[in-house]
Design a protein around this motif. Structure first.
Motif, PDB file in Angstrom:
ATOM      1  N   ARG A  68      14.257  -9.141  -2.964  1.00 49.58           N
ATOM      2  CA  ARG A  68      13.871  -8.897  -1.564  1.00 49.58           C
ATOM      3  C   ARG A  68      14.381  -7.562  -1.043  1.00 49.58           C
ATOM      4  O   ARG A  68      14.652  -7.395   0.149  1.00 49.58           O
ATOM      5  N   VAL A  69      14.504  -6.581  -1.941  1.00 50.32           N
ATOM      6  CA  VAL A  69      14.937  -5.245  -1.542  1.00 50.32           C
ATOM      7  C   VAL A  69      13.718  -4.436  -1.112  1.00 50.32           C
ATOM      8  O   VAL A  69      12.712  -4.383  -1.830  1.00 50.32           O
ATOM      9  N   GLY A  70      13.798  -3.824   0.066  1.00 52.09           N
ATOM     10  CA  GLY A  70      12.697  -3.011   0.554  1.00 52.09           C
ATOM     11  C   GLY A  70      12.668  -1.645  -0.104  1.00 52.09           C
ATOM     12  O   GLY A  70      13.710  -1.012  -0.296  1.00 52.09           O
ATOM     13  N   HIS A  71      11.472  -1.190  -0.468  1.00 54.13           N
ATOM     14  CA  HIS A  71      11.312   0.132  -1.075  1.00 54.13           C
ATOM     15  C   HIS A  71      10.313   0.938  -0.256  1.00 54.13           C
ATOM     16  O   HIS A  71       9.278   0.432   0.163  1.00 54.13           O
ATOM     17  N   TYR A  72      10.640   2.210  -0.068  1.00 56.32           N
ATOM     18  CA  TYR A  72       9.824   3.107   0.738  1.00 56.32           C
ATOM     19  C   TYR A  72       9.241   4.207  -0.146  1.00 56.32           C
ATOM     20  O   TYR A  72       9.744   4.472  -1.233  1.00 56.32           O
ATOM     21  N   GLY A  73       8.187   4.853   0.355  1.00 58.00           N
ATOM     22  CA  GLY A  73       7.526   5.870  -0.442  1.00 58.00           C
ATOM     23  C   GLY A  73       7.199   7.124   0.331  1.00 58.00           C
ATOM     24  O   GLY A  73       7.729   7.378   1.420  1.00 58.00           O
ATOM     25  N   ASP A 107       0.804  -1.216   0.000  1.00 56.49           N
ATOM     26  CA  ASP A 107       0.000   0.000   0.000  1.00 56.49           C
ATOM     27  C   ASP A 107       0.837   1.266   0.000  1.00 56.49           C
ATOM     28  O   ASP A 107       0.304   2.353   0.023  1.00 56.49           O
ATOM     29  N   THR A 108       2.142   1.151   0.049  1.00 56.55           N
ATOM     30  CA  THR A 108       2.990   2.323   0.155  1.00 56.55           C
ATOM     31  C   THR A 108       2.904   3.171  -1.096  1.00 56.55           C
ATOM     32  O   THR A 108       3.005   2.681  -2.199  1.00 56.55           O
ATOM     33  N   GLU A 109       2.701   4.467  -0.918  1.00 62.13           N
ATOM     34  CA  GLU A 109       2.586   5.375  -2.044  1.00 62.13           C
ATOM     35  C   GLU A 109       3.963   5.612  -2.654  1.00 62.13           C
ATOM     36  O   GLU A 109       4.912   5.993  -1.978  1.00 62.13           O
ATOM     37  N   ASP A 110       4.070   5.406  -3.994  1.00 69.50           N
ATOM     38  CA  ASP A 110       5.327   5.599  -4.709  1.00 69.50           C
ATOM     39  C   ASP A 110       6.487   4.907  -3.999  1.00 69.50           C
ATOM     40  O   ASP A 110       7.444   5.558  -3.575  1.00 69.50           O
ATOM     41  N   ARG A 154      15.578   1.983  10.665  1.00 69.45           N
ATOM     42  CA  ARG A 154      15.372   0.589  11.079  1.00 69.45           C
ATOM     43  C   ARG A 154      14.831   0.503  12.504  1.00 69.45           C
ATOM     44  O   ARG A 154      13.978  -0.326  12.811  1.00 69.45           O
ATOM     45  N   PHE A 155      15.326   1.385  13.354  1.00 66.62           N
ATOM     46  CA  PHE A 155      14.860   1.390  14.744  1.00 66.62           C
ATOM     47  C   PHE A 155      13.380   1.745  14.805  1.00 66.62           C
ATOM     48  O   PHE A 155      12.605   1.092  15.515  1.00 66.62           O
ATOM     49  N   TYR A 156      12.986   2.776  14.056  1.00 62.37           N
ATOM     50  CA  TYR A 156      11.573   3.150  14.035  1.00 62.37           C
ATOM     51  C   TYR A 156      10.712   2.014  13.484  1.00 62.37           C
ATOM     52  O   TYR A 156       9.578   1.810  13.915  1.00 62.37           O
ATOM     53  N   LYS A 178      10.130  -0.527  16.157  1.00 61.81           N
ATOM     54  CA  LYS A 178       9.234  -0.011  17.193  1.00 61.81           C
ATOM     55  C   LYS A 178       7.802   0.136  16.689  1.00 61.81           C
ATOM     56  O   LYS A 178       6.897   0.487  17.459  1.00 61.81           O
ATOM     57  N   GLY A 179       7.599  -0.094  15.394  1.00 58.35           N
ATOM     58  CA  GLY A 179       6.265   0.042  14.837  1.00 58.35           C
ATOM     59  C   GLY A 179       5.890   1.467  14.475  1.00 58.35           C
ATOM     60  O   GLY A 179       4.732   1.747  14.147  1.00 58.35           O
ATOM     61  N   LEU A 180       6.855   2.387  14.532  1.00 58.38           N
ATOM     62  CA  LEU A 180       6.580   3.778  14.181  1.00 58.38           C
ATOM     63  C   LEU A 180       6.505   3.968  12.668  1.00 58.38           C
ATOM     64  O   LEU A 180       5.888   4.922  12.196  1.00 58.38           O
ATOM     65  N   LEU A 181       7.142   3.078  11.930  1.00 62.79           N
ATOM     66  CA  LEU A 181       7.099   3.096  10.474  1.00 62.79           C
ATOM     67  C   LEU A 181       6.530   1.778   9.976  1.00 62.79           C
ATOM     68  O   LEU A 181       6.905   0.720  10.493  1.00 62.79           O
ATOM     69  N   PRO A 182       5.652   1.808   8.982  1.00 64.68           N
ATOM     70  CA  PRO A 182       5.149   0.554   8.409  1.00 64.68           C
ATOM     71  C   PRO A 182       6.258  -0.126   7.615  1.00 64.68           C
ATOM     72  O   PRO A 182       7.226   0.519   7.201  1.00 64.68           O
ATOM     73  N   PRO A 183       6.133  -1.408   7.375  1.00 65.00           N
ATOM     74  CA  PRO A 183       7.171  -2.111   6.613  1.00 65.00           C
ATOM     75  C   PRO A 183       7.230  -1.619   5.178  1.00 65.00           C
ATOM     76  O   PRO A 183       6.235  -1.113   4.647  1.00 65.00           O
ATOM     77  N   PRO A 184       8.379  -1.750   4.528  1.00 63.93           N
ATOM     78  CA  PRO A 184       8.499  -1.309   3.134  1.00 63.93           C
ATOM     79  C   PRO A 184       7.836  -2.292   2.188  1.00 63.93           C
ATOM     80  O   PRO A 184       7.515  -3.421   2.554  1.00 63.93           O
ATOM     81  N   ALA A 185       7.630  -1.842   0.960  1.00 65.48           N
ATOM     82  CA  ALA A 185       7.199  -2.751  -0.098  1.00 65.48           C
ATOM     83  C   ALA A 185       8.418  -3.573  -0.512  1.00 65.48           C
ATOM     84  O   ALA A 185       9.518  -3.041  -0.639  1.00 65.48           O
ATOM     85  N   ILE A 186       8.224  -4.867  -0.696  1.00 67.27           N
ATOM     86  CA  ILE A 186       9.336  -5.751  -1.038  1.00 67.27           C
ATOM     87  C   ILE A 186       9.384  -5.939  -2.552  1.00 67.27           C
ATOM     88  O   ILE A 186       8.431  -6.413  -3.164  1.00 67.27           O
ATOM     89  N   GLY A 187      10.517  -5.531  -3.135  1.00 67.73           N
ATOM     90  CA  GLY A 187      10.685  -5.622  -4.576  1.00 67.73           C
ATOM     91  C   GLY A 187      11.545  -6.808  -4.970  1.00 67.73           C
ATOM     92  O   GLY A 187      11.742  -7.749  -4.179  1.00 67.73           O
TER      93      GLY A 187
END
Length: 247
Positions: free
Chosen positions: A45-50, A5-8, A28-30, A33-42
């Motif tokens: 297995r590379v995580g991508h953020y938006g 669901d991550t935008e862009d 990574r710390f955030y 702690k659940g302060l940031l949702p997980p990234p989209a996995i491309g």
């Protein structure tokens, strides 16, 4: 929000950290702690953020500036709907920023780039200066920390500094008029209350009024833009014709 669901979702963790002005370790710390949702996995297995991750990091930073502890920030974020967009998060950050008084700081060019979350070219610094976001002070720069992130985002908007300044002037004029009218209404409503109650009510109402103004302005602007675009494409004329025929 799920990992799809991550935008862009186009930023690597290093790029996200650089844009947000934090370290990869902090991101990574955030996350843990659940302060940031997980990234989209491309692929691989590379995580991508938006944009939502970037906006959430900006909100966390603003909450920290207000003196909130990490535990308090965690509680605050848990109260928010899980599917907020980057735009919604930016509105929350604007409301949080409204709690604090204006603070003008003097920073070096290096610190200015760090606060901006990305290296700034001489041309970009000149544009921020032209937009009255930062003011040169000898070898340093004076800035309102609450405006810097907005100014940096405006660097990517294809408008001239003159247009941005004109827009800012219009916003200031109308927001001051709205603030004056709202203050008069609230003052009349609490005229008979004790001074201590008035201060407490004012502190409680401040973020609520700002949120109401932001929401109202957002919807009004969306309606104006839709009307403008409809007229530009001719859709508005077709719709009006349909309404006339139906009437």
């Amino acid at each position: 929000m799920t990992t799809t669901d991550t935008e862009d979702p186009t930023l690597t963790i290093d790029e996200l950290a650089a844009r947000a002005g934090v370290t990869v370790r902090t991101v990574r710390f955030y996350g843990t702690k659940g302060l940031l949702p997980p990234p989209a996995i491309g692929p691989r297995r590379v995580g991508h953020y938006g944009g939502e991750h970037l906006a959430r990091l900006a909100l966390i930073e603003e909450l920290q500036h207000q003196g909130m502890t990490l535990a308090a920030i965690e509680r605050y974020l848990k109260q928010l709907p899980p599917d907020l967009s980057a735009h919604d998060l930016a509105l929350h950050r604007a409301v949080v920023a409204s709690w604090a008084p204006e603070t003008v700081e003097s920073v070096t060019r290096e610190e200015l780039g760090r606060r901006a979350g990305r290296p700034l070219t001489d041309d970009e610094v000149d544009r921020l200066t032209a937009m009255d976001i930062v003011v040169r002070d000898g070898d340093a720069y004076r800035l309102d920390a609450g405006l810097l992130r907005l100014g940096v985002e405006l660097l990517d908007v294809p408008f001239s500094p003159e247009t941005v300044l004109a827009a800012r002037t219009a916003l200031l004029a109308h927001s001051r008029a709205a603030a004056r009218d709202l203050s008069r209404l609230l003052r009349d409503a609490v005229a008979e209350r004790d001074a201590r109650d008035v201060r407490s009510l004012s502190a409680h109402m401040h973020p609520l009024v700002v949120q109401a103004l932001l929401t109202t302005f957002q919807r009004s602007l969306r309606a104006q833009l839709r009307e403008w675009l409809d007229k530009d494409t001719g859709d508005g004329a077709d719709a009006d014709a349909g309404e006339d025929a139906g009437g």
